[in-house]
Design a protein around this motif. Structure first.
Motif, PDB file in Angstrom:
ATOM      1  N   GLU A  48       4.406   2.205 -22.567  1.00 55.56           N
ATOM      2  CA  GLU A  48       3.183   1.508 -22.176  1.00 55.56           C
ATOM      3  C   GLU A  48       2.271   1.326 -23.381  1.00 55.56           C
ATOM      4  O   GLU A  48       1.983   2.286 -24.106  1.00 55.56           O
ATOM      5  N   LEU A  49       1.838   0.098 -23.604  1.00 51.92           N
ATOM      6  CA  LEU A  49       0.875  -0.223 -24.657  1.00 51.92           C
ATOM      7  C   LEU A  49      -0.498  -0.294 -24.011  1.00 51.92           C
ATOM      8  O   LEU A  49      -0.721  -1.092 -23.095  1.00 51.92           O
ATOM      9  N   THR A  50      -1.404   0.540 -24.481  1.00 54.88           N
ATOM     10  CA  THR A  50      -2.705   0.658 -23.822  1.00 54.88           C
ATOM     11  C   THR A  50      -3.743  -0.258 -24.475  1.00 54.88           C
ATOM     12  O   THR A  50      -3.886  -0.286 -25.704  1.00 54.88           O
ATOM     13  N   CYS A  51      -4.438  -0.994 -23.611  1.00 49.86           N
ATOM     14  CA  CYS A  51      -5.572  -1.818 -24.034  1.00 49.86           C
ATOM     15  C   CYS A  51      -6.710  -1.497 -23.068  1.00 49.86           C
ATOM     16  O   CYS A  51      -6.791  -2.044 -21.961  1.00 49.86           O
ATOM     17  N   LEU A  52      -7.557  -0.565 -23.460  1.00 46.54           N
ATOM     18  CA  LEU A  52      -8.614  -0.057 -22.588  1.00 46.54           C
ATOM     19  C   LEU A  52      -9.927  -0.797 -22.866  1.00 46.54           C
ATOM     20  O   LEU A  52     -10.332  -0.937 -24.030  1.00 46.54           O
ATOM     21  N   ARG A  62     -10.806 -12.961 -19.318  1.00 44.77           N
ATOM     22  CA  ARG A  62      -9.487 -13.530 -19.608  1.00 44.77           C
ATOM     23  C   ARG A  62      -8.740 -12.559 -20.510  1.00 44.77           C
ATOM     24  O   ARG A  62      -9.205 -12.211 -21.595  1.00 44.77           O
ATOM     25  N   ILE A  63      -7.561 -12.144 -20.052  1.00 46.96           N
ATOM     26  CA  ILE A  63      -6.751 -11.169 -20.795  1.00 46.96           C
ATOM     27  C   ILE A  63      -5.477 -11.857 -21.275  1.00 46.96           C
ATOM     28  O   ILE A  63      -4.779 -12.512 -20.498  1.00 46.96           O
ATOM     29  N   GLU A  64      -5.175 -11.659 -22.542  1.00 45.96           N
ATOM     30  CA  GLU A  64      -3.944 -12.215 -23.117  1.00 45.96           C
ATOM     31  C   GLU A  64      -3.304 -11.188 -24.053  1.00 45.96           C
ATOM     32  O   GLU A  64      -4.004 -10.419 -24.710  1.00 45.96           O
ATOM     33  N   TRP A  65      -1.978 -11.203 -24.055  1.00 46.35           N
ATOM     34  CA  TRP A  65      -1.219 -10.375 -24.994  1.00 46.35           C
ATOM     35  C   TRP A  65      -0.336 -11.294 -25.827  1.00 46.35           C
ATOM     36  O   TRP A  65       0.278 -12.224 -25.304  1.00 46.35           O
ATOM     37  N   VAL A  76       2.998 -12.913 -24.678  1.00 51.37           N
ATOM     38  CA  VAL A  76       3.607 -11.889 -23.830  1.00 51.37           C
ATOM     39  C   VAL A  76       2.964 -11.912 -22.450  1.00 51.37           C
ATOM     40  O   VAL A  76       3.650 -11.792 -21.435  1.00 51.37           O
ATOM     41  N   TYR A  77       1.645 -12.059 -22.405  1.00 48.56           N
ATOM     42  CA  TYR A  77       0.912 -12.207 -21.134  1.00 48.56           C
ATOM     43  C   TYR A  77      -0.055 -13.373 -21.294  1.00 48.56           C
ATOM     44  O   TYR A  77      -0.918 -13.371 -22.167  1.00 48.56           O
ATOM     45  N   PHE A  78       0.116 -14.383 -20.443  1.00 50.09           N
ATOM     46  CA  PHE A  78      -0.679 -15.604 -20.564  1.00 50.09           C
ATOM     47  C   PHE A  78      -0.862 -16.217 -19.179  1.00 50.09           C
ATOM     48  O   PHE A  78       0.093 -16.292 -18.393  1.00 50.09           O
ATOM     49  N   GLN A  79      -2.114 -16.600 -18.885  1.00 50.00           N
ATOM     50  CA  GLN A  79      -2.450 -17.205 -17.589  1.00 50.00           C
ATOM     51  C   GLN A  79      -1.994 -16.315 -16.428  1.00 50.00           C
ATOM     52  O   GLN A  79      -1.325 -16.751 -15.500  1.00 50.00           O
ATOM     53  N   ASN A  80      -2.328 -15.049 -16.566  1.00 49.30           N
ATOM     54  CA  ASN A  80      -2.109 -14.042 -15.514  1.00 49.30           C
ATOM     55  C   ASN A  80      -0.647 -13.792 -15.168  1.00 49.30           C
ATOM     56  O   ASN A  80      -0.318 -13.399 -14.047  1.00 49.30           O
ATOM     57  N   ARG A  89      10.884  -7.864 -17.805  1.00 52.79           N
ATOM     58  CA  ARG A  89      10.989  -6.467 -18.222  1.00 52.79           C
ATOM     59  C   ARG A  89       9.645  -5.795 -18.401  1.00 52.79           C
ATOM     60  O   ARG A  89       9.562  -4.701 -18.963  1.00 52.79           O
ATOM     61  N   ALA A  90       8.573  -6.402 -17.936  1.00 52.54           N
ATOM     62  CA  ALA A  90       7.250  -5.807 -18.152  1.00 52.54           C
ATOM     63  C   ALA A  90       6.282  -6.239 -17.050  1.00 52.54           C
ATOM     64  O   ALA A  90       6.561  -7.152 -16.271  1.00 52.54           O
ATOM     65  N   GLN A  91       5.138  -5.552 -17.010  1.00 54.46           N
ATOM     66  CA  GLN A  91       4.070  -5.919 -16.089  1.00 54.46           C
ATOM     67  C   GLN A  91       2.728  -5.493 -16.675  1.00 54.46           C
ATOM     68  O   GLN A  91       2.665  -4.607 -17.537  1.00 54.46           O
ATOM     69  N   LEU A  92       1.664  -6.156 -16.210  1.00 50.22           N
ATOM     70  CA  LEU A  92       0.311  -5.803 -16.639  1.00 50.22           C
ATOM     71  C   LEU A  92      -0.234  -4.726 -15.705  1.00 50.22           C
ATOM     72  O   LEU A  92      -0.157  -4.853 -14.481  1.00 50.22           O
ATOM     73  N   ARG A  93      -0.770  -3.672 -16.281  1.00 44.51           N
ATOM     74  CA  ARG A  93      -1.366  -2.597 -15.502  1.00 44.51           C
ATOM     75  C   ARG A  93      -2.846  -2.509 -15.844  1.00 44.51           C
ATOM     76  O   ARG A  93      -3.252  -2.736 -16.982  1.00 44.51           O
ATOM     77  N   GLU A  94      -3.638  -2.187 -14.817  1.00 43.26           N
ATOM     78  CA  GLU A  94      -5.095  -2.123 -14.995  1.00 43.26           C
ATOM     79  C   GLU A  94      -5.477  -1.078 -16.039  1.00 43.26           C
ATOM     80  O   GLU A  94      -4.869   0.001 -16.095  1.00 43.26           O
ATOM     81  N   PRO A  95      -6.463  -1.362 -16.875  1.00 46.43           N
ATOM     82  CA  PRO A  95      -7.215  -2.620 -16.842  1.00 46.43           C
ATOM     83  C   PRO A  95      -6.509  -3.763 -17.578  1.00 46.43           C
ATOM     84  O   PRO A  95      -6.537  -4.896 -17.156  1.00 46.43           O
ATOM     85  N   ALA A  96      -5.852  -3.428 -18.727  1.00 43.36           N
ATOM     86  CA  ALA A  96      -5.179  -4.499 -19.473  1.00 43.36           C
ATOM     87  C   ALA A  96      -3.959  -3.969 -20.222  1.00 43.36           C
ATOM     88  O   ALA A  96      -3.574  -4.501 -21.260  1.00 43.36           O
ATOM     89  N   ASN A  97      -3.350  -2.920 -19.685  1.00 40.42           N
ATOM     90  CA  ASN A  97      -2.192  -2.321 -20.346  1.00 40.42           C
ATOM     91  C   ASN A  97      -0.930  -3.134 -20.066  1.00 40.42           C
ATOM     92  O   ASN A  97      -0.786  -3.749 -19.004  1.00 40.42           O
ATOM     93  N   ILE A  98       0.036  -3.066 -21.008  1.00 39.27           N
ATOM     94  CA  ILE A  98       1.352  -3.680 -20.822  1.00 39.27           C
ATOM     95  C   ILE A  98       2.375  -2.559 -20.700  1.00 39.27           C
ATOM     96  O   ILE A  98       2.505  -1.714 -21.603  1.00 39.27           O
ATOM     97  N   LEU A  99       3.131  -2.550 -19.601  1.00 38.97           N
ATOM     98  CA  LEU A  99       4.196  -1.576 -19.384  1.00 38.97           C
ATOM     99  C   LEU A  99       5.538  -2.280 -19.547  1.00 38.97           C
ATOM    100  O   LEU A  99       5.847  -3.218 -18.803  1.00 38.97           O
ATOM    101  N   ILE A 100       6.325  -1.822 -20.528  1.00 38.56           N
ATOM    102  CA  ILE A 100       7.682  -2.352 -20.741  1.00 38.56           C
ATOM    103  C   ILE A 100       8.655  -1.396 -20.061  1.00 38.56           C
ATOM    104  O   ILE A 100       8.685  -0.204 -20.367  1.00 38.56           O
TER     105      ILE A 100
END
Length: 307
Positions: A48-52, A62-65, A76-80, A89-100
């Protein structure tokens, strides 16, 4: 007037909120942080890559990776929604973390989290995270000589080129690990070998009888290890008698050949053919050809013979 009161109330609320958390923001705006800016992960394991979001006023920022590899960015993450090679192979986790779910070696790159908050005075912030995926070594290729002679030098080789980071190499003799420095072990103090853990080389300056046996190499890094199949190295003594007999036999064979050649010269077996041909005299030919008697099955031509 009403708007001023609402703004003042909002400021007071923010003040009370951050006072309860033990700090007061230096400015009103979006602020990001991460738990780790350099992240290591094992291949095929989740990470998990954390973006707090430390502070924000906008309700729906607006959140983008973005993934940056070899200097080239991609979404990696665009337009929700998850995009690119992480789409399944991944999903966005609150608040803005990326889980691979299962990281692969191709995921090794830099990742940038970007948050835009239009209602904040500082309406944009970003944070950069470096991800390195460790790869377990594959079975290394080992080279062990089948037989060597006592007192000679030899080298055993071990190579693996898949693991990341680059593995360290260890050698085993009869299922016992060889110490990097033989002088640190009473059992191997008299051995003449040296091991290079970075290249996998095992060198013997002078092989001894006790160096014979089974050998295998192990490549290891933080993701795991792998080893090659066992191979046998035999060590032989120097065969002085055998060497003497071979040399003696070669000398005898040479002398026999020399004697045979000399004897052939004495018998004239090597006279030149051209010399014999020059000394040979052909008989003179007569104007008529004589033939043998009829009883002998021959006849002679006479000069008076007319066709």
């Amino acid at each position: 007037m009403i708007r001023c009161k609402m703004a003042i109330a909002r400021l007071v609320a923010c003040f009370v909120l951050y006072s309860s958390l033990g700090h007061i923001p230096s400015s009103l705006g979006v602020i990001l942080r991460t738990t780790d800016k350099i992240v290591w992960a094992n291949e095929f394991e989740p990470i998990e890559l954390t973006c707090l979001i430390e502070s924000i006023s906008t309700n729906n920022p607006r959140i983008e990776w973005k993934k940056i590899k070899n200097g080239v960015p991609s979404y990696v993450y665009f337009q929700n929604k998850i995009a690119g090679d992480l789409e399944s192979r991944a999903q966005l986790r609150e608040p803005a973390n990326i889980l691979i779910f299962n990281a692969t070696r191709s995921d090794t790159a830099e990742y940038r989290c970007e948050v835009a908050a239009i209602d904040d005075q500082r309406d944009f912030d970003e944070i950069l995270i470096s991800l390195a995926v460790r790869v377990k070594p594959v079975v290394p290729r080992c080279s062990v000589p089948e037989a060597v002679t006592v007192g000679t030098s030899t080298e055993l080789r071990c190579l693996e080129n898949e693991g990341f980071p680059a593995p360290q190499y260890r050698w085993f003799h009869n299922n016992e690990e060889l110490p990097q420095d033989p002088k640190n072990s009473a059992k191997f103090a008299n051995s003449s070998y040296s091991i290079n853990p970075d290249t996998g080389g095992l060198k013997f300056r002078r092989v001894k009888k006790e160096d014979a046996g089974e050998y295998y190499c192990q490549a290891k890094n933080d993701a795991g290890h792998a080893q090659c199949p066992t191979q046998i190295m035999e060590v032989y003594d120097v065969d002085i008698l055998g060497i003497f007999l071979k040399v003696f036999g070669a000398v005898v064979a040479f002398l026999c050949l020399a004697v045979s050649i000399c004897h052939s010269f004495r018998r004239g077996c090597f006279h030149k053919k051209g010399h014999n041909e020059n000394n040979y005299n052909w008989p003179a030919q007569n104007s008529s050809v004589e033939y043998g008697d009829a009883d002998e099955g021959h006849f002679r031509h006479k000069s008076s013979f007319v066709i």
